[in-house]
Motif scaffolding. Structure first.
Motif, PDB file in Angstrom:
ATOM      1  N   SER A   1       0.836  -1.194   0.000  1.00  0.00           N
ATOM      2  CA  SER A   1       0.000   0.000   0.000  1.00  0.00           C
ATOM      3  C   SER A   1       0.874   1.247   0.000  1.00  0.00           C
ATOM      4  CB  SER A   1      -0.899  -0.003   1.242  1.00  0.00           C
ATOM      5  OG  SER A   1      -1.678   1.151   1.277  1.00  0.00           O
ATOM      6  N   THR A   2       0.453   2.244  -0.784  1.00  0.00           N
ATOM      7  CA  THR A   2       1.210   3.493  -0.818  1.00  0.00           C
ATOM      8  C   THR A   2       0.432   4.649  -0.210  1.00  0.00           C
ATOM      9  OG1 THR A   2       0.407   3.963  -3.045  1.00  0.00           O
ATOM     10  CG2 THR A   2       2.526   2.819  -2.863  1.00  0.00           C
TER      11      THR A   2
ATOM     12  N   GLU B   1      -6.921   0.677  -4.178  1.00  0.00           N
ATOM     13  CA  GLU B   1      -5.502   0.547  -4.493  1.00  0.00           C
ATOM     14  C   GLU B   1      -5.179  -0.926  -4.679  1.00  0.00           C
ATOM     15  OE1 GLU B   1      -1.115   1.984  -2.987  1.00  0.00           O
ATOM     16  OE2 GLU B   1      -2.754   2.027  -1.552  1.00  0.00           O
TER      17      GLU B   1
ATOM     18  N   ASP C   1      -1.685  -3.118  -5.789  1.00  0.00           N
ATOM     19  CA  ASP C   1      -0.281  -3.174  -6.193  1.00  0.00           C
ATOM     20  C   ASP C   1       0.271  -1.785  -6.520  1.00  0.00           C
ATOM     21  OD1 ASP C   1       2.110  -4.544  -6.606  1.00  0.00           O
ATOM     22  OD2 ASP C   1       1.688  -4.882  -8.730  1.00  0.00           O
ATOM     23  N   ALA C   2       0.003  -0.823  -5.634  1.00  0.00           N
ATOM     24  CA  ALA C   2       0.478   0.569  -5.734  1.00  0.00           C
ATOM     25  C   ALA C   2      -0.186   1.372  -6.848  1.00  0.00           C
ATOM     26  CB  ALA C   2       2.000   0.645  -5.859  1.00  0.00           C
ATOM     27  N   VAL C   3      -1.189   0.797  -7.534  1.00  0.00           N
ATOM     28  CA  VAL C   3      -1.951   1.538  -8.533  1.00  0.00           C
ATOM     29  C   VAL C   3      -3.236   2.010  -7.856  1.00  0.00           C
ATOM     30  CG1 VAL C   3      -3.175   1.448 -10.733  1.00  0.00           C
ATOM     31  CG2 VAL C   3      -1.000   0.232 -10.458  1.00  0.00           C
ATOM     32  N   ILE C   4      -3.436   3.304  -7.833  1.00  0.00           N
ATOM     33  CA  ILE C   4      -4.584   3.908  -7.158  1.00  0.00           C
ATOM     34  C   ILE C   4      -5.642   4.228  -8.213  1.00  0.00           C
ATOM     35  CG2 ILE C   4      -5.365   5.867  -5.761  1.00  0.00           C
ATOM     36  CD1 ILE C   4      -2.270   5.981  -4.874  1.00  0.00           C
ATOM     37  N   THR C   5      -6.885   3.864  -7.916  1.00  0.00           N
ATOM     38  CA  THR C   5      -8.012   4.168  -8.796  1.00  0.00           C
ATOM     39  C   THR C   5      -9.025   4.973  -8.002  1.00  0.00           C
ATOM     40  OG1 THR C   5      -7.707   2.113 -10.029  1.00  0.00           O
ATOM     41  CG2 THR C   5      -9.841   3.213 -10.247  1.00  0.00           C
TER      42      THR C   5
ATOM     43  N   ARG D   1      -0.145   6.100 -10.224  1.00  0.00           N
ATOM     44  CA  ARG D   1       0.792   5.731  -9.160  1.00  0.00           C
ATOM     45  C   ARG D   1       1.316   7.033  -8.578  1.00  0.00           C
ATOM     46  NH1 ARG D   1       2.987   0.432  -9.286  1.00  0.00           N
ATOM     47  NH2 ARG D   1       2.280  -0.738 -11.106  1.00  0.00           N
ATOM     48  N   LEU D   2       1.524   7.050  -7.276  1.00  0.00           N
ATOM     49  CA  LEU D   2       2.036   8.258  -6.641  1.00  0.00           C
ATOM     50  C   LEU D   2       3.363   8.672  -7.269  1.00  0.00           C
ATOM     51  CD1 LEU D   2       1.298   7.629  -2.853  1.00  0.00           C
ATOM     52  CD2 LEU D   2       0.047   9.086  -4.448  1.00  0.00           C
TER      53      LEU D   2
ATOM     54  N   GLU E   1       4.112   9.691 -10.245  1.00  0.00           N
ATOM     55  CA  GLU E   1       4.299   9.497 -11.686  1.00  0.00           C
ATOM     56  C   GLU E   1       3.377  10.397 -12.486  1.00  0.00           C
ATOM     57  OE1 GLU E   1       3.867   5.407 -12.804  1.00  0.00           O
ATOM     58  OE2 GLU E   1       5.493   4.748 -11.489  1.00  0.00           O
TER      59      GLU E   1
ATOM     60  N   ARG F   1       0.813  11.267 -15.188  1.00  0.00           N
ATOM     61  CA  ARG F   1      -0.240  10.516 -15.869  1.00  0.00           C
ATOM     62  C   ARG F   1      -1.281  11.498 -16.364  1.00  0.00           C
ATOM     63  NH1 ARG F   1      -0.948   4.725 -15.450  1.00  0.00           N
ATOM     64  NH2 ARG F   1      -2.822   5.295 -16.532  1.00  0.00           N
TER      65      ARG F   1
END
Length: 140
Positions: free
Chosen positions: A2-3, A48, A50-54, A71-72, A74, A76
Motif C-alpha cells: 500500500s502506498t 488501491e 499493487d500501488a496503482v490507485i483508482t 501511481r504516486l 508518476e 499521468r
C-alpha cells in the motif's frame, strides 16, 4: 504494498460542502448549472491494487463517472472536470495532492485528506484563490 493510508480506501458519499457555488462562479460555470452541481450527492470510490490507485467519481446524473488511475509521483493523464490533464499525484502530510505537470496550465489545485473519519476534498481556483471543501462520509 500500500502506498496510501488505508483510511482513504472505500466508497464515500457527499455529505455537505462549503463554498462550492462561489468556486463554480469563479470558474465561470453558469448559475443554473452551479445549482445543479451543488445539489448532486455524488460518490467517490478509492481503491488501491499493487500501488496503482483508482479513484472513481460519480458526476451529474446521466454523465459518465470520472476515473483516475495513477501511481504516486508518476506523471499521468488524469481526468478532471476540465478534461484530461498531465498530472502528478503525491502524498504530502497525509494528503493526496494533485498538481498539473505543467504549472502554467493549473486551473484548480486540489487535495484529499481524511479528517475525523470524513474524506475532505479541497479545491482552490488558482487565479482567484477561491476555495471550497466537500465532505464525504464512508459508506463502504
Amino acid at each position: 504494498m500500500s502506498t496510501i493510508p488505508g483510511e482513504f480506501i472505500g466508497k464515500w458519499e457527499l455529505d455537505r460542502h462549503e463554498n462550492s457555488e462561489a468556486l463554480f462562479a469563479a470558474l465561470g460555470v453558469p448559475e443554473s448549472l452551479r445549482e445543479k452541481m451543488a445539489s448532486v450527492k455524488n460518490t467517490v470510490d478509492i481503491r488501491e491494487d499493487d500501488a496503482v490507485i483508482t479513484i472513481r467519481e460519480g458526476g451529474l446524473p446521466g454523465q459518465p463517472d470520472r476515473v483516475q488511475i495513477f501511481r504516486l509521483g508518476e506523471e499521468r493523464e488524469i481526468e478532471s472536470m476540465f478534461g484530461k490533464r498531465l498530472s502528478v499525484v503525491t502524498l504530502e502530510d497525509g494528503k493526496l495532492v494533485r498538481r498539473n505537470a505543467n504549472p502554467d496550465e493549473d486551473i484548480v489545485r486540489g487535495y484529499r485528506q481524511v479528517i475525523d473519519g470524513e474524506l475532505v476534498m479541497t479545491a482552490t481556483v488558482v487565479k482567484t484563490g477561491v476555495t471550497a471543501n466537500a465532505f464525504y462520509k464512508k459508506i463502504d
